[in-house]
Design a protein around this motif. Structure first.
Motif, PDB file in Angstrom:
ATOM      1  N   HIS A 150      -5.359  -7.771  60.557  1.00 46.62           N
ATOM      2  CA  HIS A 150      -4.983  -6.691  59.624  1.00 46.62           C
ATOM      3  C   HIS A 150      -3.871  -5.830  60.206  1.00 46.62           C
ATOM      4  CE1 HIS A 150      -9.256  -6.956  57.759  1.00 46.62           C
ATOM      5  NE2 HIS A 150      -8.408  -7.640  57.025  1.00 46.62           N
ATOM      6  N   THR A 151      -3.931  -5.557  61.509  1.00 42.29           N
ATOM      7  CA  THR A 151      -2.864  -4.719  62.104  1.00 42.29           C
ATOM      8  C   THR A 151      -1.524  -5.443  62.012  1.00 42.29           C
ATOM      9  OG1 THR A 151      -3.114  -5.504  64.417  1.00 42.29           O
ATOM     10  CG2 THR A 151      -4.482  -3.638  63.717  1.00 42.29           C
ATOM     11  N   LYS A 152      -1.520  -6.742  62.221  1.00 38.28           N
ATOM     12  CA  LYS A 152      -0.269  -7.503  62.133  1.00 38.28           C
ATOM     13  C   LYS A 152       0.232  -7.528  60.687  1.00 38.28           C
ATOM     14  CE  LYS A 152       0.144  -8.673  66.467  1.00 38.28           C
ATOM     15  NZ  LYS A 152       1.232  -8.097  67.292  1.00 38.28           N
ATOM     16  N   LEU A 153      -0.691  -7.704  59.776  1.00 44.50           N
ATOM     17  CA  LEU A 153      -0.321  -7.747  58.357  1.00 44.50           C
ATOM     18  C   LEU A 153       0.261  -6.402  57.909  1.00 44.50           C
ATOM     19  CD1 LEU A 153      -0.494  -9.805  56.097  1.00 44.50           C
ATOM     20  CD2 LEU A 153      -2.796  -9.005  55.589  1.00 44.50           C
ATOM     21  N   MET A 154      -0.377  -5.316  58.305  1.00 45.46           N
ATOM     22  CA  MET A 154       0.094  -3.970  57.933  1.00 45.46           C
ATOM     23  C   MET A 154       1.467  -3.700  58.532  1.00 45.46           C
ATOM     24  SD  MET A 154      -3.312  -1.688  58.534  1.00 45.46           S
ATOM     25  CE  MET A 154      -4.841  -2.060  57.687  1.00 45.46           C
ATOM     26  N   LEU A 155       1.653  -4.100  59.778  1.00 47.36           N
ATOM     27  CA  LEU A 155       2.928  -3.836  60.443  1.00 47.36           C
ATOM     28  C   LEU A 155       4.043  -4.697  59.854  1.00 47.36           C
ATOM     29  CD1 LEU A 155       1.628  -3.362  64.072  1.00 47.36           C
ATOM     30  CD2 LEU A 155       2.618  -1.608  62.572  1.00 47.36           C
ATOM     31  N   GLU A 156       3.700  -5.904  59.430  1.00 48.90           N
ATOM     32  CA  GLU A 156       4.718  -6.717  58.737  1.00 48.90           C
ATOM     33  C   GLU A 156       5.152  -6.013  57.462  1.00 48.90           C
ATOM     34  OE1 GLU A 156       4.424 -10.867  58.093  1.00 48.90           O
ATOM     35  OE2 GLU A 156       3.614 -11.346  60.053  1.00 48.90           O
ATOM     36  N   GLN A 157       4.215  -5.389  56.784  1.00 48.84           N
ATOM     37  CA  GLN A 157       4.535  -4.680  55.541  1.00 48.84           C
ATOM     38  C   GLN A 157       5.418  -3.459  55.844  1.00 48.84           C
ATOM     39  OE1 GLN A 157       3.614  -5.633  52.201  1.00 48.84           O
ATOM     40  NE2 GLN A 157       5.401  -4.260  52.029  1.00 48.84           N
ATOM     41  N   VAL A 158       5.095  -2.747  56.908  1.00 45.14           N
ATOM     42  CA  VAL A 158       5.905  -1.581  57.319  1.00 45.14           C
ATOM     43  C   VAL A 158       7.340  -2.028  57.573  1.00 45.14           C
ATOM     44  CG1 VAL A 158       6.282   0.090  59.184  1.00 45.14           C
ATOM     45  CG2 VAL A 158       3.972  -0.276  58.291  1.00 45.14           C
ATOM     46  N   LEU A 159       7.494  -3.114  58.303  1.00 48.82           N
ATOM     47  CA  LEU A 159       8.834  -3.599  58.661  1.00 48.82           C
ATOM     48  C   LEU A 159       9.607  -4.037  57.421  1.00 48.82           C
ATOM     49  CD1 LEU A 159       7.919  -5.632  61.872  1.00 48.82           C
ATOM     50  CD2 LEU A 159       8.946  -3.354  61.746  1.00 48.82           C
ATOM     51  N   SER A 160       8.917  -4.698  56.524  1.00 53.83           N
ATOM     52  CA  SER A 160       9.568  -5.139  55.285  1.00 53.83           C
ATOM     53  C   SER A 160      10.024  -3.928  54.466  1.00 53.83           C
ATOM     54  CB  SER A 160       8.581  -5.979  54.466  1.00 53.83           C
ATOM     55  OG  SER A 160       9.121  -6.300  53.215  1.00 53.83           O
ATOM     56  N   ASP A 161       9.184  -2.926  54.378  1.00 51.52           N
ATOM     57  CA  ASP A 161       9.536  -1.714  53.617  1.00 51.52           C
ATOM     58  C   ASP A 161      10.696  -0.962  54.271  1.00 51.52           C
ATOM     59  OD1 ASP A 161       6.091  -0.858  52.649  1.00 51.52           O
ATOM     60  OD2 ASP A 161       7.526  -2.324  51.864  1.00 51.52           O
ATOM     61  N   MET A 162      10.713  -0.930  55.597  1.00 51.99           N
ATOM     62  CA  MET A 162      11.807  -0.219  56.298  1.00 51.99           C
ATOM     63  C   MET A 162      13.124  -0.929  56.050  1.00 51.99           C
ATOM     64  SD  MET A 162      10.170   1.556  59.588  1.00 51.99           S
ATOM     65  CE  MET A 162      11.674   2.110  60.064  1.00 51.99           C
ATOM     66  N   ALA A 163      13.091  -2.241  56.079  1.00 53.37           N
ATOM     67  CA  ALA A 163      14.327  -3.009  55.853  1.00 53.37           C
ATOM     68  C   ALA A 163      14.797  -2.867  54.409  1.00 53.37           C
ATOM     69  CB  ALA A 163      14.093  -4.476  56.197  1.00 53.37           C
ATOM     70  N   SER A 164      13.843  -2.725  53.478  1.00 48.99           N
ATOM     71  CA  SER A 164      14.218  -2.530  52.064  1.00 48.99           C
ATOM     72  C   SER A 164      14.850  -1.156  51.848  1.00 48.99           C
ATOM     73  CB  SER A 164      12.979  -2.668  51.166  1.00 48.99           C
ATOM     74  OG  SER A 164      12.425  -3.953  51.303  1.00 48.99           O
ATOM     75  N   ALA A 165      14.350  -0.169  52.598  1.00 45.97           N
ATOM     76  CA  ALA A 165      14.827   1.205  52.406  1.00 45.97           C
ATOM     77  C   ALA A 165      16.150   1.469  53.123  1.00 45.97           C
ATOM     78  CB  ALA A 165      13.778   2.182  52.926  1.00 45.97           C
ATOM     79  N   ASP A 166      16.384   0.724  54.188  1.00 48.45           N
ATOM     80  CA  ASP A 166      17.593   0.984  54.999  1.00 48.45           C
ATOM     81  C   ASP A 166      18.165  -0.351  55.439  1.00 48.45           C
ATOM     82  OD1 ASP A 166      18.161   2.741  58.203  1.00 48.45           O
ATOM     83  OD2 ASP A 166      19.429   1.372  57.019  1.00 48.45           O
ATOM     84  N   GLU A 167      19.272  -0.731  54.811  1.00 51.46           N
ATOM     85  CA  GLU A 167      19.775  -2.098  55.049  1.00 51.46           C
ATOM     86  C   GLU A 167      20.394  -2.291  56.427  1.00 51.46           C
ATOM     87  OE1 GLU A 167      22.761  -3.106  52.229  1.00 51.46           O
ATOM     88  OE2 GLU A 167      24.341  -2.091  53.375  1.00 51.46           O
ATOM     89  N   SER A 168      20.414  -1.238  57.217  1.00 53.44           N
ATOM     90  CA  SER A 168      20.962  -1.438  58.574  1.00 53.44           C
ATOM     91  C   SER A 168      19.924  -2.060  59.516  1.00 53.44           C
ATOM     92  CB  SER A 168      21.434  -0.107  59.149  1.00 53.44           C
ATOM     93  OG  SER A 168      20.338   0.786  59.281  1.00 53.44           O
ATOM     94  N   TRP A 169      18.652  -2.098  59.082  1.00 58.73           N
ATOM     95  CA  TRP A 169      17.626  -2.766  59.915  1.00 58.73           C
ATOM     96  C   TRP A 169      17.822  -4.270  59.906  1.00 58.73           C
ATOM     97  CZ3 TRP A 169      14.290  -0.864  63.372  1.00 58.73           C
ATOM     98  CH2 TRP A 169      13.973   0.508  63.310  1.00 58.73           C
ATOM     99  N   ARG A 170      17.668  -4.860  61.092  1.00 55.74           N
ATOM    100  CA  ARG A 170      17.743  -6.327  61.253  1.00 55.74           C
ATOM    101  C   ARG A 170      16.519  -6.761  62.030  1.00 55.74           C
ATOM    102  NH1 ARG A 170      24.129  -6.912  62.802  1.00 55.74           N
ATOM    103  NH2 ARG A 170      24.935  -5.909  60.905  1.00 55.74           N
ATOM    104  N   ILE A 171      15.554  -7.336  61.305  1.00 61.30           N
ATOM    105  CA  ILE A 171      14.221  -7.576  61.877  1.00 61.30           C
ATOM    106  C   ILE A 171      13.827  -9.046  61.738  1.00 61.30           C
ATOM    107  CG2 ILE A 171      11.775  -6.949  61.744  1.00 61.30           C
ATOM    108  CD1 ILE A 171      12.714  -4.284  60.411  1.00 61.30           C
ATOM    109  N   ALA A 172      13.329  -9.610  62.832  1.00 63.78           N
ATOM    110  CA  ALA A 172      12.738 -10.957  62.793  1.00 63.78           C
ATOM    111  C   ALA A 172      11.271 -10.828  63.174  1.00 63.78           C
ATOM    112  CB  ALA A 172      13.448 -11.902  63.759  1.00 63.78           C
TER     113      ALA A 172
END
Ligand code: WQD
Length: 337
Positions: A150-172
């Motif tokens: 669950h922690t990994k799933l939640m953090l993946e969601q956080v990262l996806s939302d951050m990248a959607s909100a700010d296109e300067s993020w580059r996340i793998a």
């Protein structure tokens, strides 16, 4: 420019540091030593033949983290730090949510403050749950069967939302299947403290006669030999996958998930038989009751990492078993490399 590696003294982190160094990257390791040991740094340096900058600190201490970013010219972060025992997460969910979530949120906040937007994040195949028929592709719906997942799933969601909100993020986001093996030198591998969680440490201890028979959890699954099937992947392949992901985030915006596995499934009994064959050692075992929460088959579809990261696993199950045993003999003083 420096690559910051959080949890860099852990199993995957330490092997990734060795490969980053080999590629000429300037590295800075931070680790709170809660689930790792300082002598891993000596082991890394016995391979690199050069000191690697290290700071003992906790990501839960956001001011210390800010000091790291203000005192070092950090260009990208590979974030390994986190608790990762499935069983422990079921017994102690709160410490998993506090540690894994807050430490990562702190890291993201400070990265944002210092405009460091390139991140490689350590996730897990656990996020696929047990709803799908393998091979597992990245775009499948996700679910987690335990608090760690669950922690990994939640953090993946956080990262996806951050990248959607700010296109300067580059996340793998790197979804590991079952990492095993050790550095070819025999000088670095998985440090085994306490009662291990995963299969290979139990195989090593049984082969070395330290414990009784290895317990194989279940022999009546609907598989070729009745035992579960996993996508075992060499730790050095995992390390090289992170280097390719670091290159990827140099030039690709957004947040992308990648499976790191071989795409080939082997059963628990396959691994035991292979281990015995390549190392000419007996692994005494009994087939016992199934372990609660185990999924029957977990095998990656690795076509996305193959194509977008230009990454292909290089090592096979024999290499994994041979390198793991060589490492274990080193730490048991059975051979000095
Ligand atoms: C593999 C197989 C067991 C021990 C977990 C996490 C995953 C990742 C890797 C962090 C299963 C069997 C095991 C033993 C056994 N961790 N086994 N006897 O459960 O596939 O994955 O670790 O990212 O997130 O879920 O790995 O090594 O525990 O088990 O028979 O003494 O070996 O039943 O079939 P798993 P594992």
């Amino acid at each position: 420019m420096t690559v910051l590696i959080t949890g860099g003294l852990g199993f995957i982190g330490s092997h990734t540091v060795v490969e980053l160094f080999k590629q000429g990257e300037d590295c800075l390791i931070i680790d709170n030593l809660s689930t790792s040991q300082i002598d891993v740094l000596d082991r890394i340096e016995s391979i690199t033949h050069k000191k690697i900058p290290f700071l003992q600190m906790d990501l839960l201490d956001i001011q210390s983290l800010r000091n790291v970013f203000s005192q070092h010219d950090i260009s990208a972060v590979i974030h390994f730090a986190g608790f990762k025992s499935v069983g422990e997460s079921v017994r102690k969910p709160l410490i998993y949510y506090q540690n894994n979530l807050i430490s990562t949120l702190n890291l993201l906040e400070v990265m944002q403050e210092f405009n460091v937007k390139k991140l490689v994040f350590s996730s897990s195949a656990t996020v696929y749950g047990d709803l799908h028929t393998p091979p597992l592709k990245e775009e499948l719906p996700l679910s987690a069967p335990n608090p760690y997942g669950h922690t990994k799933l939640m953090l993946e969601q956080v990262l996806s939302d951050m990248a959607s909100a700010d296109e300067s993020w580059r996340i793998a986001v790197m979804r590991y299947f079952n990492p095993i093996g050790a550095h070819e030198s025999g000088k670095l591998g998985e440090m085994l403290h306490g009662i291990p969680n995963n299969l290979m440490p139990h195989v090593l201890k049984a082969a070395n006669g330290e414990t009784g028979k290895l317990q194989v959890f279940g022999g009546d699954y609907d598989t070729s030999d009745g035992s579960c099937i996993r996508d075992f992947v060499h730790i050095m392949d995992l390390a090289s996958g992170h280097l390719q992901a670091l290159k990827y985030v140099e030039t690709h915006k957004g947040c992308e998930a990648f499976n790191l596995g071989t795409g080939v499934g082997y059963s628990v009994l396959d691994l035991i038989h292979t281990f015995q064959e390549v190392n000419s050692v007996k692994v005494p075992y009994d087939i016992v009751e199934r372990r609660e929460g185990d999924i029957v088959i977990s095998v990656a579809d690795v076509s996305k990492a193959n194509s977008l990261l230009d990454w292909h696993s290089q090592y096979d199950l024999k290499d994994m078993c041979c390198d793991a045993w060589k490492w274990y003999q080193t730490i048991k003083g059975l051979n000095v490399c």
